[in-house]
Design a protein around this motif. Structure first.
Motif, PDB file in Angstrom:
ATOM      1  N   ARG A 103     -46.585  42.276 -40.834  1.00 42.00           N
ATOM      2  CA  ARG A 103     -47.512  42.691 -39.858  1.00 42.00           C
ATOM      3  C   ARG A 103     -46.955  42.095 -38.640  1.00 42.00           C
ATOM      4  O   ARG A 103     -47.628  40.726 -38.179  1.00 42.00           O
ATOM      5  N   SER A 141     -53.067  37.785 -34.738  1.00 37.99           N
ATOM      6  CA  SER A 141     -54.431  37.580 -35.348  1.00 37.99           C
ATOM      7  C   SER A 141     -54.427  36.767 -36.380  1.00 37.99           C
ATOM      8  O   SER A 141     -53.239  36.732 -37.332  1.00 37.99           O
ATOM      9  N   LEU A 142     -55.314  35.971 -36.555  1.00 42.28           N
ATOM     10  CA  LEU A 142     -55.247  34.997 -37.757  1.00 42.28           C
ATOM     11  C   LEU A 142     -55.075  35.914 -39.003  1.00 42.28           C
ATOM     12  O   LEU A 142     -54.594  35.415 -40.146  1.00 42.28           O
ATOM     13  N   GLU A 143     -55.852  37.025 -39.022  1.00 42.59           N
ATOM     14  CA  GLU A 143     -55.892  37.688 -40.302  1.00 42.59           C
ATOM     15  C   GLU A 143     -54.417  38.305 -40.643  1.00 42.59           C
ATOM     16  O   GLU A 143     -53.969  38.377 -41.854  1.00 42.59           O
ATOM     17  N   ASP A 144     -53.683  39.108 -39.546  1.00 39.92           N
ATOM     18  CA  ASP A 144     -52.066  39.098 -40.077  1.00 39.92           C
ATOM     19  C   ASP A 144     -51.367  37.888 -40.315  1.00 39.92           C
ATOM     20  O   ASP A 144     -50.397  38.074 -40.932  1.00 39.92           O
ATOM     21  N   TRP A 145     -51.522  36.898 -39.738  1.00 41.67           N
ATOM     22  CA  TRP A 145     -51.100  35.666 -40.099  1.00 41.67           C
ATOM     23  C   TRP A 145     -51.224  35.348 -41.567  1.00 41.67           C
ATOM     24  O   TRP A 145     -50.157  35.229 -42.442  1.00 41.67           O
ATOM     25  N   ASN A 146     -52.653  35.305 -42.137  1.00 40.63           N
ATOM     26  CA  ASN A 146     -52.869  34.911 -43.412  1.00 40.63           C
ATOM     27  C   ASN A 146     -52.536  35.982 -44.388  1.00 40.63           C
ATOM     28  O   ASN A 146     -51.894  35.502 -45.489  1.00 40.63           O
ATOM     29  N   ASN A 147     -52.595  37.182 -44.113  1.00 40.40           N
ATOM     30  CA  ASN A 147     -52.166  38.358 -44.850  1.00 40.40           C
ATOM     31  C   ASN A 147     -50.674  38.144 -45.386  1.00 40.40           C
ATOM     32  O   ASN A 147     -50.268  38.249 -46.566  1.00 40.40           O
ATOM     33  N   ASN A 149     -50.286  34.926 -47.496  1.00 38.49           N
ATOM     34  CA  ASN A 149     -50.911  34.917 -48.742  1.00 38.49           C
ATOM     35  C   ASN A 149     -49.844  35.979 -49.756  1.00 38.49           C
ATOM     36  O   ASN A 149     -49.705  35.470 -50.675  1.00 38.49           O
ATOM     37  N   ASN A 166     -44.969  35.204 -38.553  1.00 38.54           N
ATOM     38  CA  ASN A 166     -45.716  35.073 -39.844  1.00 38.54           C
ATOM     39  C   ASN A 166     -44.566  35.270 -40.870  1.00 38.54           C
ATOM     40  O   ASN A 166     -44.405  34.622 -42.013  1.00 38.54           O
TER      41      ASN A 166
END
Length: 265
Positions: free
Chosen positions: A95, A114-120, A123, A165
């Protein structure tokens, strides 16, 4: 280890490098346990294997970043084959995006990663690989079988703009072999080797379908002037299987990737 007598567990086996490794080791006579979170993708891999008369395999659909599903995957492999010799966690996610982007007119930040793209990405790539490796290592240590763990890093572990990321996850994975082998030595676990591989630009559908102008620019920095074939990655892993002196390290396979920006010609 002999691939013919080995159980090979591959995550991310529904596409890309994971699917290619399933094909390669299936043709070598390995027993395969193939996992992916996309049921359609893993079904497609299964159909391709059957077309080639490769039948000694089991599929599993689950999320490698979920601790319960990771353990279910390993237990399912043990119920099917009673052992795990080789684990190759190929499940991965990209991402891309800059940490911050500036508006050309206002000269102010107008977008952030985004934190979402970092976390995904972290993870799947890092936590997912950790869980797969940890749970397989537990089974391998308890079982005492000749075993090999192959973390999948990337040449982008050196740092790639727009991939804070992804590169962070891959540089972390490149350290797994040294740390894990040290821990196994400390605890006198002698049956498990750990060797990471860090591929360069590889001939997968994702790269082949990207903007061809960008792809041509990438290939210009590769000494062989082409993408790496997934079969070449499989052959490297096969060599690692055969040579037990290769241990506790991460090997790059890039075709001679040389970033030449700024070089005087």
């Amino acid at each position: 280890m002999n691939p013919k007598e080995s159980v090979v567990l591959i995550t991310g086996a529904g596409s890309g490098i994971g699917a290619s490794l399933a094909d390669h080791f299936g043709q070598k006579g390995s027993m395969l346990f193939l996992a992916d979170r996309d049921p359609k993708a893993i079904l497609k891999t299964a159909e391709i294997l059957k077309e080639k008369e490769i039948t000694d395999f089991e599929t599993f659909c689950g999320d490698v970043a979920d601790e319960k599903e990771s353990l279910d995957m390993v237990n399912s492999a043990l119920r099917k084959f009673s052992k795990i010799n080789i684990v190759i966690p190929c499940a991965g996610l990209i991402r891309d995006g800059l940490a911050i982007s500036m508006d050309k007119e206002t000269k102010r930040v107008n977008k952030k990663l985004s934190l979402e793209d970092w976390n995904n990405v972290l993870n799947v790539n890092l936590t997912g690989s950790f869980l797969t490796i940890r749970d397989c290592a537990e089974a391998m240590a308890n079982g005492g079988w000749p075993s090999l763990i192959v973390p999948i890093s990337s040449v982008n572990k050196a740092g790639q703009l727009g991939q804070l990321n992804y590169s962070s996850s891959k540089v972390a994975l490149s350290l797994f072999p040294k740390i894990l082998v040290g821990e196994f030595l400390l605890k006198k676990i002698k049956n498990i080797r750990v060797v990471g591989i860090a591929p360069g630009y590889t001939k997968t559908p994702m790269l082949e379908n990207m903007n061809q102008t960008i792809l041509e620019k990438l290939i210009k920095d590769v000494h062989l002037n082409r993408l790496i074939e997934p079969s070449e990655i499989a052959m490297l892993i096969e060599h690692i299987i055969d040579n037990e002196a290769i241990n506790g390290t991460t090997i790059e396979i890039t075709g001679g990737l040389c970033h030449q920006s700024g070089v005087v010609k």
